[in-house]
Design an enzyme around this catalytic site. Structure first.
Site, PDB file in Angstrom:
ATOM      1  N   SER A   1       0.823  -1.218   0.000  1.00 29.55           N
ATOM      2  CA  SER A   1       0.000   0.000   0.000  1.00 29.55           C
ATOM      3  C   SER A   1       0.857   1.269   0.000  1.00 29.55           C
ATOM      4  O   SER A   1       2.040   1.240   0.369  1.00 29.55           O
ATOM      5  CB  SER A   1      -0.922   0.009   1.215  1.00 29.55           C
ATOM      6  OG  SER A   1      -1.660  -1.182   1.270  1.00 29.55           O
TER       7      SER A   1
HETATM    8  N1  SAM Z   1      -0.179  -4.171   4.064  1.00 30.98           N
HETATM    9  C1  SAM Z   1       0.389  -4.994   3.029  1.00 30.98           C
HETATM   10  C2  SAM Z   1       1.834  -4.611   2.795  1.00 30.98           C
HETATM   11  O1  SAM Z   1       2.398  -3.834   3.595  1.00 30.98           O
HETATM   12  O2  SAM Z   1       2.421  -5.103   1.812  1.00 30.98           O
HETATM   13  C3  SAM Z   1      -0.394  -4.885   1.742  1.00 30.98           C
HETATM   14  C4  SAM Z   1      -1.658  -5.635   1.780  1.00 30.98           C
HETATM   15  S1  SAM Z   1      -2.403  -5.805   0.208  1.00 30.98           S
HETATM   16  C5  SAM Z   1      -3.071  -4.211  -0.060  1.00 30.98           C
HETATM   17  C6  SAM Z   1      -3.829  -6.773   0.651  1.00 30.98           C
HETATM   18  C7  SAM Z   1      -3.517  -8.225   0.903  1.00 30.98           C
HETATM   19  O3  SAM Z   1      -4.690  -8.845   1.436  1.00 30.98           O
HETATM   20  C8  SAM Z   1      -3.170  -9.026  -0.344  1.00 30.98           C
HETATM   21  O4  SAM Z   1      -1.912  -9.616  -0.204  1.00 30.98           O
HETATM   22  C9  SAM Z   1      -4.279 -10.068  -0.436  1.00 30.98           C
HETATM   23  O5  SAM Z   1      -3.850 -11.312  -0.953  1.00 30.98           O
HETATM   24  C10 SAM Z   1      -4.708 -10.179   0.993  1.00 30.98           C
HETATM   25  N2  SAM Z   1      -6.049 -10.723   1.239  1.00 30.98           N
HETATM   26  C11 SAM Z   1      -7.202 -10.489   0.563  1.00 30.98           C
HETATM   27  N3  SAM Z   1      -8.213 -11.188   1.127  1.00 30.98           N
HETATM   28  C12 SAM Z   1      -7.688 -11.872   2.175  1.00 30.98           C
HETATM   29  C13 SAM Z   1      -8.222 -12.756   3.144  1.00 30.98           C
HETATM   30  N4  SAM Z   1      -9.509 -13.087   3.187  1.00 30.98           N
HETATM   31  N5  SAM Z   1      -7.386 -13.268   4.068  1.00 30.98           N
HETATM   32  C14 SAM Z   1      -6.062 -12.949   4.078  1.00 30.98           C
HETATM   33  N6  SAM Z   1      -5.493 -12.119   3.193  1.00 30.98           N
HETATM   34  C15 SAM Z   1      -6.303 -11.576   2.251  1.00 30.98           C
END
Ligand code: SAM
Length: 202
Positions: free
Chosen positions: A52
Protein backbone atom coordinates in the site's frame (compact mmCIF):
# COMPACT_ATOMS: atom_id res chain seq x y z
CA UNK A 1 9.27 9.72 2.48
CA UNK A 2 8.61 10.37 6.18
CA UNK A 3 8.95 14.15 5.93
CA UNK A 4 7.30 14.66 2.54
CA UNK A 5 4.51 12.10 2.53
CA UNK A 6 3.69 11.34 6.16
CA UNK A 7 4.61 14.24 8.47
CA UNK A 8 3.62 16.80 5.85
CA UNK A 9 0.16 15.27 5.49
CA UNK A 10 -0.68 15.46 9.17
CA UNK A 11 0.61 12.27 10.82
CA UNK A 12 2.17 13.54 14.05
CA UNK A 13 2.50 10.52 16.36
CA UNK A 14 6.27 10.33 17.09
CA UNK A 15 6.10 6.55 17.56
CA UNK A 16 4.68 6.10 14.06
CA UNK A 17 7.13 8.53 12.45
CA UNK A 18 9.98 6.72 14.17
CA UNK A 19 9.05 3.23 12.95
CA UNK A 20 8.59 4.53 9.39
CA UNK A 21 12.13 5.93 9.60
CA UNK A 22 13.44 2.63 10.92
CA UNK A 23 11.84 0.01 8.62
CA UNK A 24 13.32 0.09 5.06
CA UNK A 25 10.36 -0.12 2.63
CA UNK A 26 12.70 -1.10 -0.22
CA UNK A 27 13.33 -4.50 1.41
CA UNK A 28 9.63 -5.31 0.83
CA UNK A 29 9.41 -4.12 -2.78
CA UNK A 30 10.28 -6.51 -5.64
CA UNK A 31 13.60 -5.77 -7.35
CA UNK A 32 12.03 -4.40 -10.56
CA UNK A 33 10.17 -1.66 -8.64
CA UNK A 34 12.78 -0.99 -5.96
CA UNK A 35 13.78 2.41 -7.39
CA UNK A 36 10.25 3.62 -6.60
CA UNK A 37 10.21 2.32 -3.02
CA UNK A 38 10.07 5.78 -1.44
CA UNK A 39 7.53 7.34 -3.81
CA UNK A 40 3.96 8.00 -2.67
CA UNK A 41 2.39 5.05 -4.48
CA UNK A 42 1.20 1.52 -3.99
CA UNK A 43 3.54 -0.85 -5.88
CA UNK A 44 3.00 -4.35 -7.33
CA UNK A 45 4.30 -7.22 -5.19
CA UNK A 46 3.20 -10.06 -7.54
CA UNK A 47 0.12 -12.29 -7.58
CA UNK A 48 -1.95 -9.23 -8.57
CA UNK A 49 -1.44 -7.63 -5.12
CA UNK A 50 0.21 -4.41 -3.94
CA UNK A 51 2.20 -2.93 -1.08
CA UNK A 52 0.00 0.00 0.00
CA UNK A 53 0.84 3.69 -0.39
CA UNK A 54 3.00 4.86 2.58
CA UNK A 55 0.58 7.62 3.63
CA UNK A 56 -2.38 5.23 3.83
CA UNK A 57 -0.30 2.75 5.82
CA UNK A 58 0.63 5.56 8.23
CA UNK A 59 -2.99 6.69 8.50
CA UNK A 60 -4.09 3.16 9.34
CA UNK A 61 -1.35 2.90 11.95
CA UNK A 62 -2.48 6.17 13.51
CA UNK A 63 -6.12 5.06 13.66
CA UNK A 64 -5.13 1.65 15.03
CA UNK A 65 -2.94 3.21 17.73
CA UNK A 66 -0.96 0.07 18.68
CA UNK A 67 0.65 0.08 22.14
CA UNK A 68 3.77 -1.79 23.33
CA UNK A 69 1.61 -4.40 25.10
CA UNK A 70 -0.86 -4.85 22.20
CA UNK A 71 -1.59 -8.22 20.65
CA UNK A 72 -2.34 -7.38 17.03
CA UNK A 73 -4.13 -9.31 14.29
CA UNK A 74 -3.34 -8.19 10.73
CA UNK A 75 -5.37 -9.43 7.76
CA UNK A 76 -3.54 -9.29 4.42
CA UNK A 77 0.18 -9.69 5.10
CA UNK A 78 1.05 -8.85 1.47
CA UNK A 79 4.75 -7.92 1.38
CA UNK A 80 5.05 -7.93 5.18
CA UNK A 81 5.94 -4.21 5.33
CA UNK A 82 3.07 -3.19 7.60
CA UNK A 83 3.62 -6.36 9.64
CA UNK A 84 7.15 -5.12 10.36
CA UNK A 85 5.91 -1.63 11.30
CA UNK A 86 3.38 -3.18 13.69
CA UNK A 87 5.98 -5.57 15.13
CA UNK A 88 8.24 -2.59 15.94
CA UNK A 89 5.56 -1.23 18.28
CA UNK A 90 3.39 -4.12 19.51
CA UNK A 91 4.30 -7.12 21.65
CA UNK A 92 2.96 -9.72 19.20
CA UNK A 93 1.62 -9.64 15.64
CA UNK A 94 -0.49 -12.41 14.13
CA UNK A 95 -0.83 -11.97 10.38
CA UNK A 96 -2.95 -13.89 7.86
CA UNK A 97 -2.43 -13.93 4.08
CA UNK A 98 -4.57 -15.93 1.66
CA UNK A 99 -1.90 -16.27 -1.06
CA UNK A 100 0.71 -18.86 0.03
CA UNK A 101 3.63 -17.49 -2.04
CA UNK A 102 3.23 -14.01 -0.48
CA UNK A 103 2.90 -15.43 3.04
CA UNK A 104 6.05 -17.53 2.58
CA UNK A 105 8.07 -14.62 1.15
CA UNK A 106 7.01 -12.23 3.92
CA UNK A 107 7.65 -14.85 6.58
CA UNK A 108 11.19 -15.49 5.32
CA UNK A 109 12.01 -11.79 5.02
CA UNK A 110 10.70 -10.88 8.47
CA UNK A 111 12.65 -13.77 9.99
CA UNK A 112 15.83 -12.62 8.18
CA UNK A 113 15.24 -9.11 9.52
CA UNK A 114 15.06 -10.48 13.06
CA UNK A 115 11.36 -10.08 13.89
CA UNK A 116 10.71 -12.76 16.51
CA UNK A 117 7.28 -11.48 17.59
CA UNK A 118 5.49 -12.22 14.30
CA UNK A 119 3.45 -15.29 13.36
CA UNK A 120 2.14 -15.58 9.80
CA UNK A 121 -0.29 -18.13 8.48
CA UNK A 122 -2.02 -18.84 5.19
CA UNK A 123 -5.81 -18.72 5.28
CA UNK A 124 -9.01 -16.73 5.07
CA UNK A 125 -8.38 -13.78 7.36
CA UNK A 126 -12.01 -12.67 7.20
CA UNK A 127 -12.63 -15.41 9.78
CA UNK A 128 -9.81 -14.17 12.01
CA UNK A 129 -7.58 -16.34 14.20
CA UNK A 130 -9.99 -17.70 16.86
CA UNK A 131 -7.38 -19.74 18.80
CA UNK A 132 -5.32 -16.59 19.50
CA UNK A 133 -8.27 -14.23 20.17
CA UNK A 134 -9.10 -11.79 21.69
CA UNK A 135 -6.93 -9.12 20.05
CA UNK A 136 -6.31 -5.56 21.27
CA UNK A 137 -5.93 -4.35 17.72
CA UNK A 138 -7.11 -5.71 14.36
CA UNK A 139 -5.97 -4.21 11.06
CA UNK A 140 -7.55 -5.27 7.77
CA UNK A 141 -5.50 -4.29 4.70
CA UNK A 142 -8.16 -5.29 2.15
CA UNK A 143 -11.66 -3.92 1.50
CA UNK A 144 -14.68 -5.63 3.08
CA UNK A 145 -18.37 -5.04 2.18
CA UNK A 146 -19.10 -4.59 5.92
CA UNK A 147 -17.34 -5.19 9.24
CA UNK A 148 -16.62 -8.96 9.26
CA UNK A 149 -18.60 -10.42 12.22
CA UNK A 150 -15.86 -12.91 13.12
CA UNK A 151 -13.28 -10.12 13.40
CA UNK A 152 -15.58 -7.93 15.49
CA UNK A 153 -16.16 -10.96 17.74
CA UNK A 154 -12.40 -11.37 18.24
CA UNK A 155 -11.85 -7.74 19.29
CA UNK A 156 -11.04 -7.31 23.01
CA UNK A 157 -12.87 -4.83 25.25
CA UNK A 158 -11.30 -1.40 24.61
CA UNK A 159 -9.88 -2.75 21.35
CA UNK A 160 -9.62 -1.01 17.98
CA UNK A 161 -10.25 -2.47 14.51
CA UNK A 162 -9.37 -0.58 11.32
CA UNK A 163 -10.93 -1.75 8.06
CA UNK A 164 -11.72 -0.24 4.63
CA UNK A 165 -15.46 -0.72 4.08
CA UNK A 166 -17.21 -0.45 0.73
CA UNK A 167 -17.39 -1.69 -2.84
CA UNK A 168 -14.51 -2.55 -5.18
CA UNK A 169 -14.57 1.03 -6.51
CA UNK A 170 -15.08 3.13 -3.40
CA UNK A 171 -14.32 2.53 0.25
CA UNK A 172 -14.18 4.38 3.56
CA UNK A 173 -11.45 3.75 6.08
CA UNK A 174 -13.42 2.81 9.20
CA UNK A 175 -12.43 2.61 12.86
CA UNK A 176 -14.42 0.16 15.00
CA UNK A 177 -14.00 0.32 18.79
CA UNK A 178 -15.38 -2.06 21.39
CA UNK A 179 -16.67 0.04 24.26
CA UNK A 180 -18.48 -1.66 27.17
CA UNK A 181 -19.31 -4.58 24.95
CA UNK A 182 -20.76 -2.45 22.14
CA UNK A 183 -19.21 -1.64 18.77
CA UNK A 184 -18.74 2.04 17.94
CA UNK A 185 -18.03 2.90 14.28
CA UNK A 186 -16.29 6.03 13.05
CA UNK A 187 -15.87 6.74 9.34
CA UNK A 188 -12.64 8.29 8.06
CA UNK A 189 -11.30 9.18 4.62
CA UNK A 190 -12.04 7.44 1.35
CA UNK A 191 -9.51 4.90 0.13
CA UNK A 192 -8.98 2.16 -2.44
CA UNK A 193 -7.84 -1.31 -1.41
CA UNK A 194 -7.88 -4.70 -3.11
CA UNK A 195 -10.91 -6.76 -2.02
CA UNK A 196 -10.96 -8.95 1.08
CA UNK A 197 -11.69 -12.29 -0.52
CA UNK A 198 -13.28 -14.84 1.78
CA UNK A 199 -16.26 -16.13 3.73
CA UNK A 200 -16.93 -12.74 5.36
CA UNK A 201 -15.44 -10.63 2.59
CA UNK A 202 -16.34 -10.26 -1.09
N1 SAM B 1 -0.18 -4.17 4.06
C1 SAM B 1 0.39 -4.99 3.03
C2 SAM B 1 1.83 -4.61 2.79
O1 SAM B 1 2.40 -3.83 3.59
O2 SAM B 1 2.42 -5.10 1.81
C3 SAM B 1 -0.39 -4.89 1.74
C4 SAM B 1 -1.66 -5.63 1.78
S1 SAM B 1 -2.40 -5.81 0.21
C5 SAM B 1 -3.07 -4.21 -0.06
C6 SAM B 1 -3.83 -6.77 0.65
C7 SAM B 1 -3.52 -8.23 0.90
O3 SAM B 1 -4.69 -8.85 1.44
C8 SAM B 1 -3.17 -9.03 -0.34
O4 SAM B 1 -1.91 -9.62 -0.20
C9 SAM B 1 -4.28 -10.07 -0.44
O5 SAM B 1 -3.85 -11.31 -0.95
C10 SAM B 1 -4.71 -10.18 0.99
N2 SAM B 1 -6.05 -10.72 1.24
C11 SAM B 1 -7.20 -10.49 0.56
N3 SAM B 1 -8.21 -11.19 1.13
C12 SAM B 1 -7.69 -11.87 2.18
C13 SAM B 1 -8.22 -12.76 3.14
N4 SAM B 1 -9.51 -13.09 3.19
N5 SAM B 1 -7.39 -13.27 4.07
C14 SAM B 1 -6.06 -12.95 4.08
N6 SAM B 1 -5.49 -12.12 3.19
C15 SAM B 1 -6.30 -11.58 2.25
Amino acid sequence: MVAGQILNRGIRDPKILSVFSKVPRDRFVPEEHRMRSYTDHPLPIGEGQTISQPYIVALMMELLHPEPDSRVLEIGTGSGYQTALLAEIASKVYSIERIPVLAERASRLLKDMGYANVEIRVGDGSLGWPEAAPFDRILVAAAAPSVPKSLAGQLAEGGRLVVPIGSALEQTLTLVERVQGNLRLQEGCSCLFVPLIGAEGS
